[in-house]
Design a protein around this motif. Structure first.
Motif, PDB file in Angstrom:
ATOM      1  N   THR A  24       0.853  -1.185   0.000  1.00  0.00           N
ATOM      2  CA  THR A  24       0.000   0.000   0.000  1.00  0.00           C
ATOM      3  C   THR A  24       0.887   1.233   0.000  1.00  0.00           C
ATOM      4  O   THR A  24       1.719   1.414   0.886  1.00  0.00           O
ATOM      5  CB  THR A  24      -0.921   0.011   1.227  1.00  0.00           C
ATOM      6  OG1 THR A  24      -1.699  -1.186   1.219  1.00  0.00           O
ATOM      7  CG2 THR A  24      -1.847   1.204   1.213  1.00  0.00           C
ATOM      8  N   ASN A  27      -3.446   6.584  -0.459  1.00  0.00           N
ATOM      9  CA  ASN A  27      -4.905   6.530  -0.545  1.00  0.00           C
ATOM     10  C   ASN A  27      -5.380   7.432  -1.670  1.00  0.00           C
ATOM     11  O   ASN A  27      -4.805   8.499  -1.907  1.00  0.00           O
ATOM     12  CB  ASN A  27      -5.547   6.999   0.763  1.00  0.00           C
ATOM     13  CG  ASN A  27      -5.384   5.985   1.855  1.00  0.00           C
ATOM     14  OD1 ASN A  27      -5.492   4.784   1.620  1.00  0.00           O
ATOM     15  ND2 ASN A  27      -5.112   6.457   3.066  1.00  0.00           N
ATOM     16  N   LYS A  31      -9.774   5.178  -0.687  1.00  0.00           N
ATOM     17  CA  LYS A  31      -9.454   3.755  -0.909  1.00  0.00           C
ATOM     18  C   LYS A  31      -7.940   3.585  -0.935  1.00  0.00           C
ATOM     19  O   LYS A  31      -7.225   4.440  -1.439  1.00  0.00           O
ATOM     20  CB  LYS A  31     -10.020   3.264  -2.250  1.00  0.00           C
ATOM     21  CG  LYS A  31     -11.517   3.385  -2.367  1.00  0.00           C
ATOM     22  CD  LYS A  31     -12.173   2.285  -1.591  1.00  0.00           C
ATOM     23  CE  LYS A  31     -13.679   2.367  -1.804  1.00  0.00           C
ATOM     24  NZ  LYS A  31     -14.379   1.311  -1.159  1.00  0.00           N
ATOM     25  N   TRP A  33      -4.367   2.619  -2.211  1.00  0.00           N
ATOM     26  CA  TRP A  33      -3.755   2.464  -3.526  1.00  0.00           C
ATOM     27  C   TRP A  33      -2.612   1.489  -3.357  1.00  0.00           C
ATOM     28  O   TRP A  33      -1.658   1.739  -2.634  1.00  0.00           O
ATOM     29  CB  TRP A  33      -3.275   3.811  -4.030  1.00  0.00           C
ATOM     30  CG  TRP A  33      -2.562   3.770  -5.333  1.00  0.00           C
ATOM     31  CD1 TRP A  33      -2.784   2.931  -6.381  1.00  0.00           C
ATOM     32  CD2 TRP A  33      -1.491   4.609  -5.739  1.00  0.00           C
ATOM     33  NE1 TRP A  33      -1.942   3.193  -7.417  1.00  0.00           N
ATOM     34  CE2 TRP A  33      -1.121   4.235  -7.041  1.00  0.00           C
ATOM     35  CE3 TRP A  33      -0.808   5.649  -5.138  1.00  0.00           C
ATOM     36  CZ2 TRP A  33      -0.105   4.855  -7.733  1.00  0.00           C
ATOM     37  CZ3 TRP A  33       0.198   6.276  -5.838  1.00  0.00           C
ATOM     38  CH2 TRP A  33       0.542   5.875  -7.120  1.00  0.00           C
TER      39      TRP A  33
END
Length: 86
Positions: A24, A27, A31, A33
């Motif tokens: 990750t 965001n 959500k 990314w």
């Protein structure tokens, strides 16, 4: 997968890129990314000194991260840089 472009049919074979998972990285609109962690990712393995019409330059050599090439940033003797030739 059978596809057609301007009336000419052709077969598409999707390329599978192996990855070990996802990381990750941020965001976007609330959500997460995620970015895949690739196996044997291709990156700059070194640099090559080239010459075109008397002007020398350094170009990257693409390869696997596991096979690095030595980097020698010093120009060869008698080679002028582009900035000094103007």
């Amino acid at each position: 997968m059978q596809l057609c472009y301007r009336g000419v049919p052709y077969q598409k074979n999707p390329t599978v890129i192996p990855s070990t998972g996802y990381k990750t990285v941020g965001n976007y609109r609330g959500k997460p990314w995620r970015k895949p962690i690739l196996k044997n990712a291709i990156s700059v393995a070194g640099f090559r000194q080239l010459k075109y019409r008397g002007i020398s330059y350094i170009s990257p050599v693409w390869g696997l991260k596991s096979t690095p090439l030595p980097f020698n940033p010093k120009p060869k003797q008698g080679v002028q840089s582009r900035a000094s030739s103007r």
